[in-house]
Write a protein that holds these residues in place. Structure first.
Motif, PDB file in Angstrom:
ATOM      1  N   GLU A  64       0.701  -1.201   0.053  1.00 13.80           N
ATOM      2  CA  GLU A  64       0.090  -0.046   0.100  1.00 13.80           C
ATOM      3  C   GLU A  64       0.863   1.129   0.082  1.00 13.80           C
TER       4      GLU A  64
ATOM      5  N   TYR B 221      -4.656  -1.520  -5.019  1.00 16.02           N
ATOM      6  CA  TYR B 221      -4.944  -2.185  -3.683  1.00 16.02           C
ATOM      7  C   TYR B 221      -5.852  -3.318  -3.795  1.00 16.02           C
TER       8      TYR B 221
ATOM      9  N   THR C  62      -4.377  -6.165  -0.799  1.00 15.46           N
ATOM     10  CA  THR C  62      -3.522  -5.790   0.179  1.00 15.46           C
ATOM     11  C   THR C  62      -3.974  -5.891   1.683  1.00 15.46           C
TER      12      THR C  62
END
Length: 200
Positions: free
Chosen positions: A85, A99, A104
């Motif tokens: 991130e 993401y 993530t």
């Protein structure tokens, strides 16, 4: 009795000294360097149906252990980590889609860990710069593949520079290329990682 005790202590001291001096050269020959996050750059570039794009890793870490006692440096260990991130494009919506594609929330890091060095050779006979081809495990979004990673390694007054680039496909790591605007904008599967990193 006194003689045997002192003799035993003398032998013990000799053994300890021998072990110490045997280990010290090994410790001195291998040097460990840490990645300096504040210098250098790691960037991912790619394409989409709208325009080309790039993302820069703002948080990166790692370590490399080198043995410089021979004619050529020997890379004993190399591990490199990017916080997923911390990849930033300057466009919030694009980062959010990235993401999501990288999952993530479950997979916080992108990690490369050295398995072996296939080749290392000096760029010129007088330089401290070497061409290296290494193999290692690259983990993206929880999927790990063995990749071949070419890079230049430069030794300079207690600093190590690693620079190179590597083409990858997102789908090789089970990552679906991100989409935007209800699927009207699609990211290309092919990406390229460019890195110019400083280790101290």
């Amino acid at each position: 009795m006194q003689y045997h005790t002192s003799h035993r202590q003398s032998l013990l001291k000799t053994a300890i000294l021998w072990i110490t001096f045997s280990i010290v050269p090994l410790a001195l020959s291998a040097q460990n360097y840490k990645l300096n996050n504040g210098e250098g750059e790691v960037m991912v570039t790619g394409t989409s149906t709208l325009h080309d794009w790039e993302e820069v890793a703002e948080q990166k870490s790692g370590s490399i252990t080198l043995d410089n006692t021979g004619d050529l440096p020997k890379i004993n260990t190399l591990k490199f980590t990017v916080e997923a991130e911390s990849l930033k494009s300057g466009k919030g919506a694009m980062d959010k889609n990235t993401y999501k594609a990288l999952e993530t929330k479950k997979h916080k890091q992108i990690v490369f860990e050295l398995k072996s060095v296939k080749s290392i050779s000096p760029v010129t006979s007088t330089s401290n710069k070497y061409k290296v081809v290494a193999t290692g495990d690259l983990t993206i979004a929880g999927s790990t593949n063995v990749i071949e990673l070419p890079f230049n390694l430069t030794l300079n007054n207690g600093t190590v520079l690693l620079e190179g680039k590597k083409a990858l496909k997102m789908t090789d790591f089970n990552v679906d290329p991100p989409k935007a605007l209800l699927g009207t904008i699609t990211t290309g599967d092919d990406i390229e990682i460019h890195y110019n990193t400083v280790w101290k």
